[in-house]
Design a protein around this motif. Sequence first.
Motif, mmCIF file in Angstrom:
data_model
loop_
_atom_site.group_PDB
_atom_site.id
_atom_site.type_symbol
_atom_site.label_atom_id
_atom_site.label_comp_id
_atom_site.label_asym_id
_atom_site.label_seq_id
_atom_site.Cartn_x
_atom_site.Cartn_y
_atom_site.Cartn_z
ATOM 1 N N ASN A 112 -17.623 16.820 16.612
ATOM 2 C CA ASN A 112 -16.187 17.032 16.429
ATOM 3 C C ASN A 112 -15.517 17.610 17.672
ATOM 4 O O ASN A 112 -14.443 18.200 17.586
ATOM 5 C CB ASN A 112 -15.939 17.946 15.229
ATOM 6 C CG ASN A 112 -16.072 17.201 13.926
ATOM 7 O OD1 ASN A 112 -15.241 16.372 13.593
ATOM 8 N ND2 ASN A 112 -17.155 17.463 13.213
ATOM 9 N N LEU A 113 -16.132 17.427 18.823
ATOM 10 C CA LEU A 113 -15.519 17.901 20.068
ATOM 11 C C LEU A 113 -14.176 17.223 20.322
ATOM 12 O O LEU A 113 -13.316 17.775 20.998
ATOM 13 C CB LEU A 113 -16.464 17.665 21.251
ATOM 14 C CG LEU A 113 -17.710 18.551 21.279
ATOM 15 C CD1 LEU A 113 -18.630 18.133 22.416
ATOM 16 C CD2 LEU A 113 -17.333 20.008 21.396
ATOM 17 N N GLY A 114 -13.979 16.053 19.769
ATOM 18 C CA GLY A 114 -12.716 15.332 19.927
ATOM 19 C C GLY A 114 -11.524 16.048 19.308
ATOM 20 O O GLY A 114 -10.379 15.749 19.649
ATOM 21 N N ARG A 115 -11.763 16.999 18.428
ATOM 22 C CA ARG A 115 -10.653 17.753 17.822
ATOM 23 C C ARG A 115 -9.971 18.658 18.834
ATOM 24 O O ARG A 115 -8.852 19.091 18.620
ATOM 25 C CB ARG A 115 -11.154 18.578 16.642
ATOM 26 C CG ARG A 115 -11.597 17.733 15.463
ATOM 27 C CD ARG A 115 -11.972 18.596 14.291
ATOM 28 N NE ARG A 115 -10.829 19.107 13.589
ATOM 29 C CZ ARG A 115 -10.121 18.461 12.670
ATOM 30 N NH1 ARG A 115 -10.445 17.229 12.363
ATOM 31 N NH2 ARG A 115 -9.105 19.027 12.069
ATOM 32 N N ALA A 116 -10.636 18.953 19.949
ATOM 33 C CA ALA A 116 -10.063 19.835 20.963
ATOM 34 C C ALA A 116 -9.142 19.084 21.919
ATOM 35 O O ALA A 116 -8.459 19.701 22.730
ATOM 36 C CB ALA A 116 -11.179 20.507 21.761
ATOM 37 N N LYS A 117 -9.104 17.779 21.820
ATOM 38 C CA LYS A 117 -8.263 16.984 22.714
ATOM 39 C C LYS A 117 -6.792 17.102 22.318
ATOM 40 O O LYS A 117 -6.462 17.472 21.190
ATOM 41 C CB LYS A 117 -8.677 15.518 22.672
ATOM 42 C CG LYS A 117 -10.063 15.277 23.230
ATOM 43 C CD LYS A 117 -10.391 13.810 23.178
ATOM 44 C CE LYS A 117 -11.773 13.557 23.764
ATOM 45 N NZ LYS A 117 -12.141 12.154 23.668
ATOM 46 N N THR A 118 -5.936 16.756 23.254
ATOM 47 C CA THR A 118 -4.501 16.782 22.988
ATOM 48 C C THR A 118 -4.128 15.760 21.926
ATOM 49 O O THR A 118 -3.351 16.047 21.020
ATOM 50 C CB THR A 118 -3.714 16.499 24.282
ATOM 51 O OG1 THR A 118 -4.138 17.428 25.276
ATOM 52 C CG2 THR A 118 -2.224 16.635 24.050
ATOM 53 N N GLN A 119 -4.681 14.558 22.036
ATOM 54 C CA GLN A 119 -4.435 13.518 21.043
ATOM 55 C C GLN A 119 -5.748 13.237 20.325
ATOM 56 O O GLN A 119 -6.682 12.714 20.916
ATOM 57 C CB GLN A 119 -3.892 12.264 21.700
ATOM 58 C CG GLN A 119 -2.534 12.504 22.313
ATOM 59 C CD GLN A 119 -1.736 11.230 22.404
ATOM 60 O OE1 GLN A 119 -2.220 10.155 22.134
ATOM 61 N NE2 GLN A 119 -0.475 11.373 22.766
ATOM 62 N N VAL A 120 -5.798 13.592 19.067
ATOM 63 C CA VAL A 120 -7.021 13.490 18.279
ATOM 64 C C VAL A 120 -7.076 12.130 17.592
ATOM 65 O O VAL A 120 -6.097 11.696 16.994
ATOM 66 C CB VAL A 120 -7.073 14.618 17.219
ATOM 67 C CG1 VAL A 120 -8.319 14.498 16.367
ATOM 68 C CG2 VAL A 120 -6.995 15.974 17.880
ATOM 69 N N ASP A 121 -8.217 11.469 17.681
ATOM 70 C CA ASP A 121 -8.447 10.223 16.953
ATOM 71 C C ASP A 121 -9.077 10.597 15.610
ATOM 72 O O ASP A 121 -10.273 10.876 15.526
ATOM 73 C CB ASP A 121 -9.363 9.302 17.756
ATOM 74 C CG ASP A 121 -9.578 7.957 17.064
ATOM 75 O OD1 ASP A 121 -9.020 7.744 15.972
ATOM 76 O OD2 ASP A 121 -10.314 7.128 17.634
ATOM 77 N N TYR A 122 -8.289 10.602 14.554
ATOM 78 C CA TYR A 122 -8.754 11.070 13.252
ATOM 79 C C TYR A 122 -9.744 10.116 12.597
ATOM 80 O O TYR A 122 -10.315 10.434 11.563
ATOM 81 C CB TYR A 122 -7.572 11.347 12.324
ATOM 82 C CG TYR A 122 -6.836 12.598 12.737
ATOM 83 C CD1 TYR A 122 -7.360 13.847 12.469
ATOM 84 C CD2 TYR A 122 -5.635 12.530 13.440
ATOM 85 C CE1 TYR A 122 -6.714 15.003 12.868
ATOM 86 C CE2 TYR A 122 -4.976 13.677 13.844
ATOM 87 C CZ TYR A 122 -5.525 14.900 13.546
ATOM 88 O OH TYR A 122 -4.886 16.051 13.951
ATOM 89 N N ASN A 123 -9.973 8.957 13.207
ATOM 90 C CA ASN A 123 -11.008 8.048 12.711
ATOM 91 C C ASN A 123 -12.384 8.434 13.232
ATOM 92 O O ASN A 123 -13.388 7.904 12.786
ATOM 93 C CB ASN A 123 -10.697 6.608 13.117
ATOM 94 C CG ASN A 123 -9.450 6.094 12.448
ATOM 95 O OD1 ASN A 123 -9.211 6.367 11.274
ATOM 96 N ND2 ASN A 123 -8.638 5.364 13.181
ATOM 97 N N LYS A 124 -12.431 9.352 14.204
ATOM 98 C CA LYS A 124 -13.695 9.739 14.817
ATOM 99 C C LYS A 124 -14.082 11.191 14.561
ATOM 100 O O LYS A 124 -15.168 11.611 14.933
ATOM 101 C CB LYS A 124 -13.640 9.500 16.328
ATOM 102 C CG LYS A 124 -13.519 8.042 16.685
ATOM 103 C CD LYS A 124 -13.520 7.841 18.175
ATOM 104 C CE LYS A 124 -13.418 6.372 18.522
ATOM 105 N NZ LYS A 124 -13.379 6.163 19.968
ATOM 106 N N VAL A 125 -13.214 11.975 13.967
ATOM 107 C CA VAL A 125 -13.512 13.382 13.705
ATOM 108 C C VAL A 125 -13.477 13.640 12.202
ATOM 109 O O VAL A 125 -12.919 12.862 11.443
ATOM 110 C CB VAL A 125 -12.525 14.332 14.430
ATOM 111 C CG1 VAL A 125 -12.632 14.180 15.928
ATOM 112 C CG2 VAL A 125 -11.104 14.095 13.971
ATOM 113 N N SER A 126 -14.065 14.733 11.792
ATOM 114 C CA SER A 126 -14.085 15.109 10.374
ATOM 115 C C SER A 126 -12.680 15.498 9.910
ATOM 116 O O SER A 126 -11.829 15.879 10.712
ATOM 117 C CB SER A 126 -15.035 16.282 10.161
ATOM 118 O OG SER A 126 -16.340 15.930 10.521
ATOM 119 N N SER A 127 -12.454 15.427 8.619
ATOM 120 C CA SER A 127 -11.146 15.747 8.048
ATOM 121 C C SER A 127 -10.845 17.235 8.149
ATOM 122 O O SER A 127 -11.734 18.055 8.383
ATOM 123 C CB SER A 127 -11.093 15.309 6.584
ATOM 124 O OG SER A 127 -11.937 16.137 5.807
#
Length: 164
Positions: A112-127
């Motif tokens: 879930n490191l992608g949640r720290a990005k400015t634009q989060v891809d919610y198809n790749k991170v947990s809810s």
Amino acid sequence: LSTPEVLCRLVIGASDWCPDGNGKAMETKSVLGAFFALAATHPKAKAAFFPVDEKGNIREDYRWDLSTLANVRGHWGLLMELLQNAVMQSFLRPKYSRDALLRWFAAVLNSNLGRAKTQVDYNKVSSDCFMLNFTYIMLVLFDPVIAKDKDKKDSVKAKYVTSP
């Protein structure tokens, strides 16, 4: 072997205990993911707390009050207590499952490191529900370490989560 120990060994030994992939896979495909994804505010649970119309939407004339919010908070508190007891009693007590659970926690964080990005891809991170529950359990687990009256901060291995 006792029944909880047998179940714990079966769960940890399952092929989908800690699947490879992104945060969404950890939530939807891992054994524990289903429990962490539970929420008192799940869209299908609206009818249990609020008057809904024939389409399942909350009626526009509904007036929010404190008792409804307290009801939702109460259900979420019960859910967190059950999840905490399951994690603490079943997986953290025995050493063989403790290590597996800590590896699962590390996999959840890394996926879930992608949640720290400015634009989060919610198809790749947990809810959000999954992460809220995960964060709550992590805070409960770290409470003895971060408590002000205890001097255990030096015993924390900060690099454990990211170590292979």
